[in-house]
Enzyme design. Structure first.
Site, short mmCIF file in Angstrom:
data_model
loop_
_atom_site.label_atom_id
_atom_site.label_comp_id
_atom_site.label_asym_id
_atom_site.label_seq_id
_atom_site.Cartn_x
_atom_site.Cartn_y
_atom_site.Cartn_z
CG PHE A 14 0.20 -6.24 -1.59
CD1 PHE A 14 -0.66 -6.95 -2.42
CD2 PHE A 14 0.79 -6.91 -0.54
CE1 PHE A 14 -0.93 -8.30 -2.19
CE2 PHE A 14 0.52 -8.25 -0.29
CZ PHE A 14 -0.33 -8.94 -1.12
CD GLU A 15 0.51 0.84 -2.02
OE1 GLU A 15 0.21 1.40 -3.10
OE2 GLU A 15 -0.31 0.68 -1.11
#
Length: 150
Positions: A14-15
């Protein structure tokens, strides 16, 4: 307890990986796996900073995650399994310990970590700068799914 590979992979997915500084969706200078500061100095990332390497980013992530793991251990009063812990570390990494600490999510975890309505509490945290972001909707769903994985 430490974040497992499953939790690390969730956070990284997600990052994303960005070796050069960039502005996050609400305009905060960020680098690597969503870092807004460097350890141990806690100096904030600036857009003029030099790029970092992936090995540096992986080391920074391990170091920074320790803070969030400790926050989860401090705030959660009930025993957790590894998936529950990983999901809460990802949530805290993204939103900070202050937000976890004041959340109904935490209150419910501290009453009954297996309460199925905890999933709904993850899903309430889908905004940045007051706007709903589809990436945050997907992240909260992934965290909730991990939290309830046996």
């Amino acid at each position: 307890m430490k974040t497992s590979k499953k939790g690390l992979d969730l956070i990284k997915s997600f990052e994303g990986w960005f070796p050069k500084p960039y502005l996050d969706p609400i305009g905060i200078p960020t680098i690597g796996y969503g870092f807004t500061y460097y350890l141990p100095s806690r100096v904030k990332v600036k857009m003029t900073d030099k790029p970092i390497t992936m090995p540096q980013g992986n080391e920074m992530l391990k170091e920074i995650l320790t803070n969030y793991e400790n926050d989860v251990k401090r705030l959660v009063k009930k025993p957790l399994n590894a998936n529950q812990f990983d999901a809460l570390v990802s949530f805290t990494y993204n939103l900070g310990a202050t937000n976890l600490g004041k959340s109904t999510l935490l209150k419910k975890v501290n009453v009954n970590p297996n309460d199925p309505t905890i999933k709904d509490e993850f899903m309430k945290w889908d905004k940045a700068g007051g706007k709903v972001f589809s990436g945050l909707v997907r992240r909260r769903k992934a965290e909730a799914d991990l939290y309830f994985t046996k």
